[in-house]
Design an enzyme around this catalytic site. Structure first.
Site, PDB file in Angstrom:
ATOM      1  N   ASN A 269     -10.976  -3.057  -4.504  1.00  0.00           N
ATOM      2  CA  ASN A 269     -10.254  -2.106  -5.369  1.00  0.00           C
ATOM      3  C   ASN A 269     -10.956  -1.842  -6.709  1.00  0.00           C
ATOM      4  O   ASN A 269     -10.615  -0.893  -7.421  1.00  0.00           O
ATOM      5  CB  ASN A 269      -8.806  -2.554  -5.605  1.00  0.00           C
ATOM      6  CG  ASN A 269      -7.905  -2.359  -4.397  1.00  0.00           C
ATOM      7  OD1 ASN A 269      -6.989  -3.149  -4.157  1.00  0.00           O
ATOM      8  ND2 ASN A 269      -8.134  -1.316  -3.604  1.00  0.00           N
TER       9      ASN A 269
ATOM     10  N   ASP B 193       0.820  -1.225   0.000  1.00  0.00           N
ATOM     11  CA  ASP B 193       0.000   0.000   0.000  1.00  0.00           C
ATOM     12  C   ASP B 193       0.850   1.268   0.000  1.00  0.00           C
ATOM     13  O   ASP B 193       1.950   1.288   0.552  1.00  0.00           O
ATOM     14  CB  ASP B 193      -0.915  -0.014   1.238  1.00  0.00           C
ATOM     15  CG  ASP B 193      -2.025   1.019   1.119  1.00  0.00           C
ATOM     16  OD1 ASP B 193      -2.349   1.437  -0.010  1.00  0.00           O
ATOM     17  OD2 ASP B 193      -2.562   1.417   2.175  1.00  0.00           O
TER      18      ASP B 193
HETATM   19  C1  IPE Z   1      -5.189  -2.564   0.469  1.00  0.00           C
HETATM   20  O1  IPE Z   1      -4.926  -1.239   0.204  1.00  0.00           O
HETATM   21  C2  IPE Z   1      -5.230  -3.362  -0.800  1.00  0.00           C
HETATM   22  C3  IPE Z   1      -3.976  -3.495  -1.522  1.00  0.00           C
HETATM   23  C4  IPE Z   1      -2.837  -2.938  -1.226  1.00  0.00           C
HETATM   24  C5  IPE Z   1      -4.021  -4.334  -2.666  1.00  0.00           C
HETATM   25  P1  IPE Z   1      -6.100  -0.185   0.013  1.00  0.00           P
HETATM   26  O2  IPE Z   1      -5.444   1.102  -0.356  1.00  0.00           O
HETATM   27  O3  IPE Z   1      -7.108  -0.707  -0.928  1.00  0.00           O
HETATM   28  O4  IPE Z   1      -6.733  -0.131   1.473  1.00  0.00           O
HETATM   29  P2  IPE Z   1      -7.655   0.963   2.148  1.00  0.00           P
HETATM   30  O5  IPE Z   1      -8.711   1.338   1.150  1.00  0.00           O
HETATM   31  O6  IPE Z   1      -6.771   2.135   2.463  1.00  0.00           O
HETATM   32  O7  IPE Z   1      -8.183   0.318   3.383  1.00  0.00           O
HETATM   33  C1  IPE Z   2      -1.803   0.050  -3.222  1.00  0.00           C
HETATM   34  O1  IPE Z   2      -1.505   1.408  -3.327  1.00  0.00           O
HETATM   35  C2  IPE Z   2      -2.030  -0.594  -4.557  1.00  0.00           C
HETATM   36  C3  IPE Z   2      -3.411  -1.074  -4.770  1.00  0.00           C
HETATM   37  C4  IPE Z   2      -4.375  -1.002  -3.917  1.00  0.00           C
HETATM   38  C5  IPE Z   2      -3.684  -1.687  -6.054  1.00  0.00           C
HETATM   39  P1  IPE Z   2      -2.648   2.490  -3.338  1.00  0.00           P
HETATM   40  O2  IPE Z   2      -3.077   2.710  -4.764  1.00  0.00           O
HETATM   41  O3  IPE Z   2      -3.745   2.121  -2.420  1.00  0.00           O
HETATM   42  O4  IPE Z   2      -1.869   3.755  -2.833  1.00  0.00           O
HETATM   43  P2  IPE Z   2      -2.440   4.868  -1.856  1.00  0.00           P
HETATM   44  O5  IPE Z   2      -2.875   4.172  -0.605  1.00  0.00           O
HETATM   45  O6  IPE Z   2      -3.566   5.527  -2.549  1.00  0.00           O
HETATM   46  O7  IPE Z   2      -1.273   5.759  -1.629  1.00  0.00           O
HETATM   47 MG    MG Z   3      -4.059   2.502  -0.409  1.00  0.00          MG
END
Ligand code: IPE
Ligand code: IPE
Ligand code: MG
Length: 246
Positions: A74, A26
Site C-alpha cells: 500500500n 477493502d
Molecule cells: C488489500 O487491499 C490490503 C488492505 C485492505 C489493507 P488492496 O486494495 O491493497 O488490494 P488489491 O490492490 O486490490 O489487491
Molecule cells: C482498503 O480500501 C484500505 C486500504 C488498503 C488501506 P481501499 O483503499 O483499497 O479501497 P478500494 O479498493 O480502492 O475501494
Molecule cells: Mg482496495
C-alpha cells in the site's frame, strides 16, 4: 443466493462460531467515490466499520479477529493517501485505546512497524501495555503487513538460530516456522472475509490461511455491518471442513 434476500438475517449456531475470523478491510476508496467523497472519507468510514465489527464479534464470543489495515504494497499509493491513512490510524488508535479497552478487547499489531512514525509507534507501545490487562477478544491489526514478508522474516529468524548453532536445519518444521510468525500464539483463521468484490488474497496471511474457509462479498468494507457479518458466519457454518480427509 444462499440465504435468501440480502436483508434476511441468518440464524447463527452459537455452538459453532468460528474461533478466529480474518478480514481484508477493502473497498473504502470505492465506497467514498460512490458518494462523491474523497477516498480518505472512505478510510474514515472504514475505521468506524472496523470498530463496530470488533465490538459485535466480541459480543458474539469470537476469540480472535485479524484485520488487514495496511499492506506492504500500500506504500505504492499517492503520498497524500498514505499520509491520510497514517493520520487516521493515529486518531483512531487514541480513540480505540479508550473505547475498546473499556470493552475488554485486546489490541495487537502484526507487521513491520519500524517504518511507521514515532508517534504511531509510541501509541502502539501504549496500546500493547494496556492490552496486557484485557482478557476479551484479541484483535490483530495488520499494519505494513505482507504474508510473504512475514514468511521471509520467519526464515531469517530461523537461519540466525542455525548460524548461532542453537538450531539444526532438520529442526525447521512447520511448527517451528509457525512459531516465528506474528501469529505465533494463536490458532489459524477459521473464516476469512474479503469484501470489496475482489477474489484474491492480496498477500494476506498466506501461511495461516492454508485451510481457512473464504467468504467473498461485493459489499464494501464500510458497509460491512452486523447482518453482513452474520451472513459470512452462516456461510462458514454451512461448510464441511475436511482438511484433506473425506
Ligand atoms: C488489500 O487491499 C490490503 C488492505 C485492505 C489493507 P488492496 O486494495 O491493497 O488490494 P488489491 O490492490 O486490490 O489487491
Ligand atoms: C482498503 O480500501 C484500505 C486500504 C488498503 C488501506 P481501499 O483503499 O483499497 O479501497 P478500494 O479498493 O480502492 O475501494
Ligand atoms: Mg482496495
Amino acid at each position: 443466493m444462499l440465504f435468501g434476500k440480502k436483508e434476511d438475517r441468518p440464524q447463527l449456531d452459537m455452538e459453532r462460531l468460528p474461533a478466529h475470523i480474518a478480514a481484508v478491510m477493502d473497498g473504502n476508496g470505492r465506497w467514498a467515490q460512490k458518494r462523491g467523497m474523497p477516498r480518505t472519507a472512505g478510510h474514515s468510514a472504514g475505521s468506524e466499520a472496523f470498530q463496530n465489527a470488533a465490538e459485535y464479534l466480541n459480543d458474539l464470543g469470537v476469540k480472535y479477529f485479524t484485520v488487514y489495515a495496511f499492506s506492504t504494497e500500500n506504500w505504492k499509493r499517492p503520498e497524500e493517501e498514505v499520509g491520510a491513512i497514517m493520520g487516521l490510524l493515529d486518531r483512531y488508535l487514541r480513540k480505540a485505546i479508550r473505547e475498546m479497552t473499556e470493552k475488554n478487547i485486546r489490541l495487537c499489531f502484526f507487521g513491520d512497524l519500524e517504518p511507521l512514525s514515532d508517534s504511531l509507534k509510541q501509541l502502539i507501545a501504549e496500546t500493547n501495555e494496556i492490552s496486557r490487562h484485557t482478557t476479551g477478544m484479541q484483535v490483530n491489526v495488520c499494519l505494513n503487513y505482507g504474508g510473504r514478508a512475514e514468511i521471509a522474516r520467519a526464515a531469517r529468524l530461523l537461519a540466525q538460530e542455525c548460524a548461532e548453532g542453537r538450531l539444526q536445519p532438520e529442526d525447521i518444521t512447520e511448527a517451528a516456522i509457525s512459531r516465528k510468525l506474528y501469529s505465533a500464539d494463536i490458532p489459524d483463521p477459521d473464516l476469512m472475509i474479503r469484501p470489496g468484490g475482489e477474489l484474491r488474497l492480496s498477500n494476506f496471511l498466506l501461511w495461516q490461511n492454508a485451510y481457512t474457509e473464504f467468504y467473498f462479498t461485493d459489499t464494501l468494507w464500510p458497509d460491512m455491518d452486523e447482518a453482513e457479518l452474520d451472513r459470512a458466519i452462516a456461510a462458514y457454518q454451512s461448510r464441511k471442513r475436511r482438511y484433506g480427509g473425506i
